[in-house]
Design an enzyme around this catalytic site. Structure first.
Site, PDB file in Angstrom:
ATOM      1  N   GLU A 153       0.200  -5.582   5.871  1.00 10.98           N
ATOM      2  CA  GLU A 153       1.456  -5.653   5.120  1.00 10.98           C
ATOM      3  C   GLU A 153       2.421  -6.644   5.768  1.00 10.98           C
ATOM      4  O   GLU A 153       3.086  -7.424   5.078  1.00 10.98           O
ATOM      5  CB  GLU A 153       2.089  -4.263   5.043  1.00 10.98           C
ATOM      6  CG  GLU A 153       1.329  -3.307   4.141  1.00 10.98           C
ATOM      7  CD  GLU A 153       1.818  -1.880   4.230  1.00 10.98           C
ATOM      8  OE1 GLU A 153       1.532  -1.102   3.301  1.00 10.98           O
ATOM      9  OE2 GLU A 153       2.471  -1.524   5.233  1.00 10.98           O
ATOM     10  N   THR A 190       0.851  -1.191   0.000  1.00 11.14           N
ATOM     11  CA  THR A 190       0.000   0.000   0.000  1.00 11.14           C
ATOM     12  C   THR A 190       0.883   1.236   0.000  1.00 11.14           C
ATOM     13  O   THR A 190       1.951   1.240   0.612  1.00 11.14           O
ATOM     14  CB  THR A 190      -0.900  -0.001   1.248  1.00 11.14           C
ATOM     15  OG1 THR A 190      -1.791  -1.123   1.182  1.00 11.14           O
ATOM     16  CG2 THR A 190      -1.721   1.276   1.357  1.00 11.14           C
ATOM     17  N   GLY A 191       0.434   2.285  -0.678  1.00  9.76           N
ATOM     18  CA  GLY A 191       1.160   3.545  -0.643  1.00  9.76           C
ATOM     19  C   GLY A 191       1.378   4.124  -2.023  1.00  9.76           C
ATOM     20  O   GLY A 191       1.039   3.517  -3.047  1.00  9.76           O
ATOM     21  N   GLY A 247       6.486  -0.628  -0.598  1.00  8.30           N
ATOM     22  CA  GLY A 247       7.428   0.441  -0.320  1.00  8.30           C
ATOM     23  C   GLY A 247       7.819   0.463   1.146  1.00  8.30           C
ATOM     24  O   GLY A 247       7.632  -0.510   1.877  1.00  8.30           O
ATOM     25  N   LYS A 268       7.440   0.964   8.305  1.00  9.04           N
ATOM     26  CA  LYS A 268       6.298   1.074   7.412  1.00  9.04           C
ATOM     27  C   LYS A 268       5.072   1.476   8.230  1.00  9.04           C
ATOM     28  O   LYS A 268       5.109   1.454   9.444  1.00  9.04           O
ATOM     29  CB  LYS A 268       6.045  -0.259   6.699  1.00  9.04           C
ATOM     30  CG  LYS A 268       7.191  -0.659   5.773  1.00  9.04           C
ATOM     31  CD  LYS A 268       6.969  -2.007   5.099  1.00  9.04           C
ATOM     32  CE  LYS A 268       5.596  -2.145   4.528  1.00  9.04           C
ATOM     33  NZ  LYS A 268       5.249  -1.048   3.584  1.00  9.04           N
TER      34      LYS A 268
END
Length: 229
Positions: free
Chosen positions: A104, A28-29, A83, A95
């Protein structure tokens, strides 16, 4: 050129790591958004994926990728792409800036390889230089968690008006001593009421793709001595 060019370059470079026909994990991101777009543009052959957030689920659907729940996928997954807010040269990361670090961490831990895609502002000599450590916390345990984190030397701050996809609050912890990130990861996740912390030291990245503003990409392979190119 901007950091966005570096993010996109790293994301595009990650396409080469996708095994044919594999179900992959997708983080995600903002950098992952470029990766999802690159999948759609490249014809990489990804038809199914495990997502780590509602936002990622929606973006994957838009490029025609079917979703698979982690519990229903054959494990280990061949690849996880995500990421990081910070990453050191041993592949340890912080993160959770997007609040998705619990899912994640589950997907990264269920994957054979984690390719971490970042712009050149994210690699650091040691963790904690810029990014706080996010915690997903049970709402009824906030007071106890704040006290325990403070006792560990941190300065906790509730992320205002933001909840995770599971409806839990987020606490960003500044000022922790991250000389030994694995020890701190274990200490934070041992606090009753902490669902997961944003330190990824137990599950480190296997490959780091660092995108630069000029569009070039540096490939780093973390090991116990640092990173090799």
């Amino acid at each position: 050129m901007t950091a966005e060019a570096g993010k996109r370059a790293a994301a595009v470079a990650a396409i080469a790591y996708i095994p044919p026909g594999a179900v992959i994990g997708v983080g995600t991101g903002s950098t992952v958004t470029y990766f999802i777009d690159a999948i759609g543009e490249s014809g990489a052959g990804v038809t199914r994926a495990v997502a780590t957030s509602i936002d990622t689920e929606q973006r994957l659907r838009r490029v025609g990728i079917s979703l698979v729940a982690l519990e229903d996928a054959d494990k280990p997954l061949a690849l996880y792409v995500d990421g990081a807010d910070e990453i050191d040269f041993l592949g340890r990361a912080i993160k959770g800036g997007g609040g998705a670090h619990t899912r994640e961490k589950r997907v990264a831990s269920a994957s054979t390889a984690w390719v971490c895609i970042v712009d050149d502002g994210k690699p650091v000599d040691h963790l904690g230089i810029r990014a706080p450590v996010p915690l997903e916390v049970e709402s009824t345990a906030l007071t106890e968690v704040v006290a325990a984190v403070t006792a560990l030397g941190g300065s906790p701050e509730l992320r205002a008006r933001i909840l995770t996809d599971s409806g839990n609050p987020l606490v960003d912890v500044h000022g922790l001593d991250l000389f030994d990130p694995l020890r701190m990861e274990d200490a934070l996740e041992a606090i009753p009421g902490v669902i997961a912390c944003g330190i990824f030291a137990r599950r480190r990245a296997d490959v780091i793709l660092v995108g630069r503003e000029d569009g070039s990409v540096l490939t780093l392979i973390p090991n116990d001595e640092g990173s090799s190119r």
